[in-house]
Design an enzyme around this catalytic site. Structure first.
Site: not given
Ligand code: FES
Length: 127
Positions: A35, A104
């Site tokens: 991400c 996360c």
């Molecule tokens: Fe990237 Fe939570 S979506 S750390």
């Protein structure tokens, strides 16, 4: 919007220990390559204890909240205990995370472990 525990929501509304720490003993950085979210974490060590921790997170709400919770959790903690902490410990401490957001909590723990490793390297250069 995923379901967040009351404690995660509280850390989101009022994140603690945010910002760079002048005079920190070490910094750790961890990034999620999927991400792209990043957490920076600064530590101040006194003896064998973590005296102070601050963070900055460029990332999702769960990453911000767990980073904030991590700073509170490890302040005053012995280094040996902090080195054994896992993302699962952190997720549990904030009342759990939605399954899609469990990863996360890895950012804060990853940054913490890297900061403690950097501190050790600075104390024992060449070892
Ligand atoms: Fe990237 Fe939570 S979506 S750390």
């Amino acid at each position: 919007m995923p379901f967040y525990s009351p404690l995660v929501q509280e850390h989101l509304r009022n994140p603690r220990n945010v910002g760079e720490m002048p005079g920190a003993d070490a910094i750790g950085v961890d990034e999620n390559p999927i991400c792209g979210d990043v957490t920076w974490l600064w530590v101040k060590i006194q003896g064998d204890l973590i005296a102070r921790v601050t963070f900055k997170t460029r990332g999702c709400p769960a990453a911000v909240a767990t980073s904030s919770a991590c700073t509170e959790m490890v302040t005053g903690m012995p280094l040996a205990t902090a080195r054994r902490l896992t993302a699962a410990n952190l997720a549990q401490a904030v009342g759990g995370l939605p399954p899609a957001k469990v990863h996360c909590s890895v950012l804060a723990i990853g940054a913490l472990h890297k900061a403690l490793a950097a501190y050790e390297r600075a104390r024992h250069p060449g070892s």
